[in-house]
Design a protein around this motif. Structure first.
Motif, PDB file in Angstrom:
ATOM      1  N   ARG A  36      23.588  -5.491  -2.590  1.00 46.95           N
ATOM      2  CA  ARG A  36      24.761  -5.833  -3.386  1.00 46.95           C
ATOM      3  C   ARG A  36      25.952  -5.990  -2.439  1.00 46.95           C
ATOM      4  N   ILE A  37      26.955  -6.737  -2.875  1.00 46.44           N
ATOM      5  CA  ILE A  37      28.122  -6.982  -2.034  1.00 46.44           C
ATOM      6  C   ILE A  37      29.076  -5.789  -2.075  1.00 46.44           C
ATOM      7  N   LEU A  64      20.848  -8.731   6.171  1.00 41.18           N
ATOM      8  CA  LEU A  64      22.080  -9.296   6.732  1.00 41.18           C
ATOM      9  C   LEU A  64      23.183  -9.303   5.680  1.00 41.18           C
ATOM     10  N   ILE A  65      24.421  -9.240   6.181  1.00 38.36           N
ATOM     11  CA  ILE A  65      25.595  -9.397   5.330  1.00 38.36           C
ATOM     12  C   ILE A  65      26.391 -10.601   5.812  1.00 38.36           C
ATOM     13  N   GLN A  66      27.130 -11.213   4.898  1.00 36.72           N
ATOM     14  CA  GLN A  66      28.136 -12.194   5.295  1.00 36.72           C
ATOM     15  C   GLN A  66      29.462 -11.442   5.263  1.00 36.72           C
ATOM     16  N   ARG A  67      30.080 -11.326   6.429  1.00 36.88           N
ATOM     17  CA  ARG A  67      31.284 -10.515   6.585  1.00 36.88           C
ATOM     18  C   ARG A  67      32.476 -11.155   5.869  1.00 36.88           C
ATOM     19  N   ALA A  72      28.303 -11.546   0.784  1.00 34.51           N
ATOM     20  CA  ALA A  72      26.910 -11.830   0.437  1.00 34.51           C
ATOM     21  C   ALA A  72      26.034 -10.865   1.218  1.00 34.51           C
ATOM     22  N   VAL A  73      24.906 -10.492   0.625  1.00 34.46           N
ATOM     23  CA  VAL A  73      23.924  -9.602   1.264  1.00 34.46           C
ATOM     24  C   VAL A  73      22.559 -10.165   0.937  1.00 34.46           C
ATOM     25  N   ARG A  74      21.702 -10.262   1.961  1.00 41.78           N
ATOM     26  CA  ARG A  74      20.367 -10.807   1.683  1.00 41.78           C
ATOM     27  C   ARG A  74      19.361 -10.356   2.731  1.00 41.78           C
ATOM     28  N   GLU A  86      27.220   1.500   2.437  1.00 40.51           N
ATOM     29  CA  GLU A  86      28.503   1.000   1.938  1.00 40.51           C
ATOM     30  C   GLU A  86      28.530  -0.524   1.842  1.00 40.51           C
ATOM     31  N   GLU A  87      27.999  -1.200   2.847  1.00 35.54           N
ATOM     32  CA  GLU A  87      28.107  -2.658   2.908  1.00 35.54           C
ATOM     33  C   GLU A  87      27.029  -3.388   2.130  1.00 35.54           C
ATOM     34  N   THR A  88      25.886  -2.719   1.873  1.00 33.22           N
ATOM     35  CA  THR A  88      24.754  -3.435   1.274  1.00 33.22           C
ATOM     36  C   THR A  88      24.174  -2.777   0.025  1.00 33.22           C
ATOM     37  N   GLY A  89      24.449  -1.507  -0.204  1.00 35.04           N
ATOM     38  CA  GLY A  89      23.817  -0.793  -1.311  1.00 35.04           C
ATOM     39  C   GLY A  89      22.418  -0.314  -0.996  1.00 35.04           C
ATOM     40  N   VAL A  90      21.966  -0.505   0.231  1.00 36.97           N
ATOM     41  CA  VAL A  90      20.606  -0.155   0.640  1.00 36.97           C
ATOM     42  C   VAL A  90      20.624   1.156   1.427  1.00 36.97           C
TER      43      VAL A  90
END
Length: 156
Positions: free
Chosen positions: A114-115, A35-38, A121-123, A67-71
């Motif tokens: 990563r953000i 998940l990301i925190q937008r 935030a990304v987790r 792009e959004e998470t690095g994953v």
């Protein structure tokens, strides 16, 4: 650009666009969802975004997740197609977008969260942690469907 989600709101502005968008439901080896925190509305969500010209829609899901998470992920299936006309997103530039989103199921390949400019935030998140996070109802529907072992995608 700021964003306001209107959901089942009779006073919501009328949409003036529909954009092909994706989200990616990706789990790690422990069954946690990425998940990301937008940054545009502060809510927790699956990574995702709009399709660019010249790319396959599955490539959009992989690119947006990276792009959004690095994953890095690969697309393995479809969780569902979400087109609720009672969900519109109002942007600070005047665009009012009717929801049209394909939620893909993805498999984790590599990378550490990563953000980015779009994620504060990304987790990796356990299912039992979801109720403690601010998540829009339409996004929560996708997440809940992702955790279900459906053989056919949701269409709605």
């Amino acid at each position: 650009m700021a964003r306001i989600d209107h959901f089942n709101n009779p006073n919501a502005p009328k949409p003036n666009s529909i954009v092909v968008a994706v989200t990616a439901f990706v789990q790690d080896e422990q069954g946690r969802v990425l998940l990301i925190q937008r940054t545009d509305n502060g809510l927790w969500a699956l990574p995702g975004g709009a399709q660019d010209f010249g790319e396959y829609i599955s490539e959009t899901a992989m690119r947006e997740t990276r792009e959004e998470t690095g994953v890095e992920v690969e697309v393995t299936g479809v969780v569902g197609i979400y087109t609720n006309p009672s969900h519109v997103m109002e942007y600070s530039n005047g665009e009012v977008r009717q929801q049209f989103s394909i939620c893909f199921r993805g498999r984790y390949i590599a990378g550490k969260p990563r953000i980015s400019d779009e994620s504060s935030a990304v987790r990796w998140t356990r299912r039992d942690e979801l109720d403690g996070l601010p998540i829009h109802p339409s996004m929560r529907l996708r997440i809940d469907h992702g955790f279900e072992p459906f053989s056919a995608p949701y269409i709605g």
